[in-house]
Write a protein that holds these residues in place. Structure first.
Motif, PDB file in Angstrom:
ATOM      1  N   PHE A  62      44.749  32.820  39.698  1.00 36.47           N
ATOM      2  CA  PHE A  62      45.696  33.943  39.696  1.00 36.47           C
ATOM      3  C   PHE A  62      44.990  35.301  39.617  1.00 36.47           C
ATOM      4  N   VAL A  63      44.063  35.551  40.544  1.00 36.45           N
ATOM      5  CA  VAL A  63      43.322  36.816  40.570  1.00 36.45           C
ATOM      6  C   VAL A  63      43.977  37.757  41.574  1.00 36.45           C
ATOM      7  N   PHE A  64      44.632  38.801  41.065  1.00 32.03           N
ATOM      8  CA  PHE A  64      45.322  39.759  41.921  1.00 32.03           C
ATOM      9  C   PHE A  64      44.927  41.203  41.618  1.00 32.03           C
ATOM     10  N   LYS A  65      43.935  41.380  40.741  1.00 29.89           N
ATOM     11  CA  LYS A  65      43.468  42.724  40.403  1.00 29.89           C
ATOM     12  C   LYS A  65      41.979  42.840  40.709  1.00 29.89           C
ATOM     13  N   GLU A  66      41.571  44.001  41.210  1.00 29.23           N
ATOM     14  CA  GLU A  66      40.173  44.191  41.591  1.00 29.23           C
ATOM     15  C   GLU A  66      39.222  44.002  40.418  1.00 29.23           C
ATOM     16  N   GLU A  67      39.632  44.455  39.238  1.00 27.16           N
ATOM     17  CA  GLU A  67      38.738  44.323  38.085  1.00 27.16           C
ATOM     18  C   GLU A  67      38.507  42.866  37.706  1.00 27.16           C
ATOM     19  N   GLU A  68      39.535  42.014  37.917  1.00 23.39           N
ATOM     20  CA  GLU A  68      39.375  40.588  37.635  1.00 23.39           C
ATOM     21  C   GLU A  68      38.416  39.938  38.637  1.00 23.39           C
ATOM     22  N   ALA A  69      38.552  40.309  39.901  1.00 20.36           N
ATOM     23  CA  ALA A  69      37.664  39.772  40.930  1.00 20.36           C
ATOM     24  C   ALA A  69      36.231  40.243  40.715  1.00 20.36           C
ATOM     25  N   THR A  70      36.077  41.504  40.320  1.00 24.24           N
ATOM     26  CA  THR A  70      34.741  42.039  40.055  1.00 24.24           C
ATOM     27  C   THR A  70      34.108  41.341  38.863  1.00 24.24           C
ATOM     28  N   GLU A  71      34.920  41.073  37.856  1.00 25.29           N
ATOM     29  CA  GLU A  71      34.419  40.353  36.674  1.00 25.29           C
ATOM     30  C   GLU A  71      33.955  38.944  37.060  1.00 25.29           C
ATOM     31  N   ALA A  72      34.726  38.277  37.934  1.00 24.58           N
ATOM     32  CA  ALA A  72      34.347  36.943  38.389  1.00 24.58           C
ATOM     33  C   ALA A  72      33.044  37.001  39.174  1.00 24.58           C
ATOM     34  N   LYS A  73      32.902  38.009  40.027  1.00 27.03           N
ATOM     35  CA  LYS A  73      31.668  38.165  40.800  1.00 27.03           C
ATOM     36  C   LYS A  73      30.464  38.333  39.882  1.00 27.03           C
ATOM     37  N   GLU A  74      30.595  39.192  38.881  1.00 24.36           N
ATOM     38  CA  GLU A  74      29.485  39.431  37.961  1.00 24.36           C
ATOM     39  C   GLU A  74      29.115  38.165  37.199  1.00 24.36           C
ATOM     40  N   GLN A  75      30.101  37.381  36.843  1.00 25.42           N
ATOM     41  CA  GLN A  75      29.829  36.124  36.137  1.00 25.42           C
ATOM     42  C   GLN A  75      29.072  35.159  37.037  1.00 25.42           C
ATOM     43  N   ILE A  76      29.465  35.062  38.298  1.00 28.90           N
ATOM     44  CA  ILE A  76      28.782  34.171  39.231  1.00 28.90           C
ATOM     45  C   ILE A  76      27.349  34.629  39.461  1.00 28.90           C
ATOM     46  N   LEU A  77      27.142  35.939  39.540  1.00 31.30           N
ATOM     47  CA  LEU A  77      25.781  36.467  39.681  1.00 31.30           C
ATOM     48  C   LEU A  77      24.920  36.088  38.480  1.00 31.30           C
ATOM     49  N   LYS A  78      25.515  36.100  37.305  1.00 30.35           N
ATOM     50  CA  LYS A  78      24.791  35.695  36.097  1.00 30.35           C
ATOM     51  C   LYS A  78      24.440  34.208  36.141  1.00 30.35           C
ATOM     52  N   VAL A  79      25.354  33.404  36.694  1.00 32.87           N
ATOM     53  CA  VAL A  79      25.078  31.973  36.831  1.00 32.87           C
ATOM     54  C   VAL A  79      23.893  31.759  37.765  1.00 32.87           C
ATOM     55  N   HIS A  84      18.183  30.210  38.423  1.00 32.07           N
ATOM     56  CA  HIS A  84      16.806  30.565  38.786  1.00 32.07           C
ATOM     57  C   HIS A  84      15.894  30.603  37.558  1.00 32.07           C
ATOM     58  N   GLU A  85      16.360  31.243  36.504  1.00 30.06           N
ATOM     59  CA  GLU A  85      15.539  31.398  35.293  1.00 30.06           C
ATOM     60  C   GLU A  85      15.185  30.056  34.672  1.00 30.06           C
ATOM     61  N   HIS A  86      16.151  29.132  34.647  1.00 29.76           N
ATOM     62  CA  HIS A  86      15.923  27.829  34.014  1.00 29.76           C
ATOM     63  C   HIS A  86      15.385  26.790  35.000  1.00 29.76           C
ATOM     64  N   GLU A 114      27.495  39.906  48.333  1.00 31.62           N
ATOM     65  CA  GLU A 114      26.584  40.192  47.228  1.00 31.62           C
ATOM     66  C   GLU A 114      26.116  38.909  46.552  1.00 31.62           C
ATOM     67  N   ILE A 115      27.037  37.968  46.384  1.00 34.08           N
ATOM     68  CA  ILE A 115      26.704  36.687  45.759  1.00 34.08           C
ATOM     69  C   ILE A 115      25.757  35.882  46.645  1.00 34.08           C
ATOM     70  N   VAL A 116      26.090  35.755  47.918  1.00 31.88           N
ATOM     71  CA  VAL A 116      25.266  34.970  48.845  1.00 31.88           C
ATOM     72  C   VAL A 116      23.889  35.590  48.992  1.00 31.88           C
ATOM     73  N   TYR A 122      16.838  33.551  45.939  1.00 30.07           N
ATOM     74  CA  TYR A 122      16.263  32.495  45.106  1.00 30.07           C
ATOM     75  C   TYR A 122      16.299  31.124  45.785  1.00 30.07           C
ATOM     76  N   GLY A 123      16.731  31.087  47.046  1.00 26.58           N
ATOM     77  CA  GLY A 123      16.814  29.808  47.741  1.00 26.58           C
ATOM     78  C   GLY A 123      17.920  28.920  47.210  1.00 26.58           C
ATOM     79  N   ILE A 124      19.008  29.525  46.751  1.00 24.03           N
ATOM     80  CA  ILE A 124      20.136  28.786  46.182  1.00 24.03           C
ATOM     81  C   ILE A 124      21.287  28.744  47.189  1.00 24.03           C
ATOM     82  N   PHE A 125      21.836  27.572  47.389  1.00 24.01           N
ATOM     83  CA  PHE A 125      22.937  27.360  48.322  1.00 24.01           C
ATOM     84  C   PHE A 125      24.264  27.792  47.705  1.00 24.01           C
TER      85      PHE A 125
END
Length: 327
Positions: A62-79, A84-86, A114-116, A122-125
């Protein structure tokens, strides 16, 4: 009927929000690999130790706000950074709607790019998951755009789609996950009969194993798995060309056994508090999954909550039907 119940429950935003408050206390910890990145990395390491790779899904509905989508993107980038780190054997699975597809196409595409791009460094699919048919073409459009710049992207084909074979042939040069499908779709777009879906599932798997780049076979059905084993042996298809996939927490013994037998195996690893819709769709996709998790997930509290939710949904359906008859 049972599938309709779980699909209806998965789309209930009120119940989704209520489930977040309970977090994983309801028993979902058996099918969700933690609520944060540290916990999911720990789960990945445990699976890697058994020769099992992982695809990681940061859950979100249920993501209908830009800030929610941006938050999800940042979380995926952290993953991605954590993978890579581990130095763990894992890649990313994501849904375009979580990244803004229902908000604006160009906004979603920017987030995905940005995610891809980060993963590519890092060679991550990155696997772009498919959702309902209303999002089918926009998701293909996103995939087409990303593939112009990157080769670390793939997608999913759902066997219940009437045009699944066309989509599979068009994207045969992509790493492809083949699934049966977990959404309720009208007859003009999808097969309605389980036998037809099962037959198409096998047909698509066989075709892609012979003609495709790399095939991820997503199933918990041992009959399908045994069929694939015989097919690849008969057609001299090397193990490097495919993998079996199952969901985290489902048929653990079989996951370990397949990896032990030398097959490539990947576990779909979801994490986060927003697990409710994901879990309901898994039950809708294959109601037998309820039996698979009954002993390890559904304690008395969970049974009560799901029972109340299902009862509420059915009551709503009956009330609607009664009102129509009165009119």
């Amino acid at each position: 009927m049972l599938k309709d119940i779980f699909i209806g429950l998965s789309q209930n935003q009120f119940l989704n929000n209520a489930a977040k408050k309970y977090g994983l206390k309801m028993g979902a910890q058996s099918v969700v690999a933690g609520t944060n990145i540290d916990e999911v990395i720990k789960s990945i390491k445990e699976l890697n130790a058994h020769g099992i790779s992982c695809t990681v899904d940061n859950l979100g509905e249920f993501v209908f706000k830009e800030e929610e989508a941006t938050e999800a993107k940042e979380q995926i980038l952290k993953v991605i950074e954590a993978i890579h780190e581990h130095n763990v054997d894992a890649h990313i699975s994501l849904k375009p709607t979580q990244l803004g597809l229902d908000i604006e196409y160009s906004f979603c595409l920017s987030n995905l790019r940005e995610i891809v791009d980060r993963a590519n460094n890092y060679g991550i699919f990155v696997n772009v998951d498919m959702e309902d048919t209303g999002h089918l073409q926009p998701t293909f459009d996103v995939l087409d755009e990303l593939s112009k710049e990157y080769d670390n992207v793939g997608t999913v084909i759902q066997a219940y789609l009437l045009r699944a074979d066309e989509y599979l042939e068009k994207y045969k040069n992509f790493r492809m996950r083949i699934v049966k499908g977990a959404y309720k779709e009208p007859a003009e777009y999808a097969y309605q009969n389980k036998k037809d879906i099962d037959a198409n599932f096998i047909k698509l798997i066989e075709w892609h194993l012979v003609n495709g780049k790399f095939t991820s076979i997503a199933t918990h059905d041992h009959n399908v798995i045994n069929h694939v084993k015989e097919f690849v042996k008969k057609n001299n298809i090397p193990n490097e060309q495919f993998e079996f996939q199952m969901l985290y927490g489902f048929r653990k013994d079989m996951q370990l056994q397949l990896a032990k037998e030398g097959y490539n195996f990947c576990t779909y690893v979801p994490f986060g508090n927003d697990w409710y819709g994901y879990f309901m769709r898994r039950l809708a996709e294959r109601p037998q999954n309820l039996n698979l998790v009954a002993k390890q997930v559904l304690n008395k509290k969970t049974n009560t909550i799901i029972g109340i939710a299902a009862g509420a949904f059915l009551l709503g359906r009956l009330t609607k039907s009664a009102n129509k008859k009165r009119r």
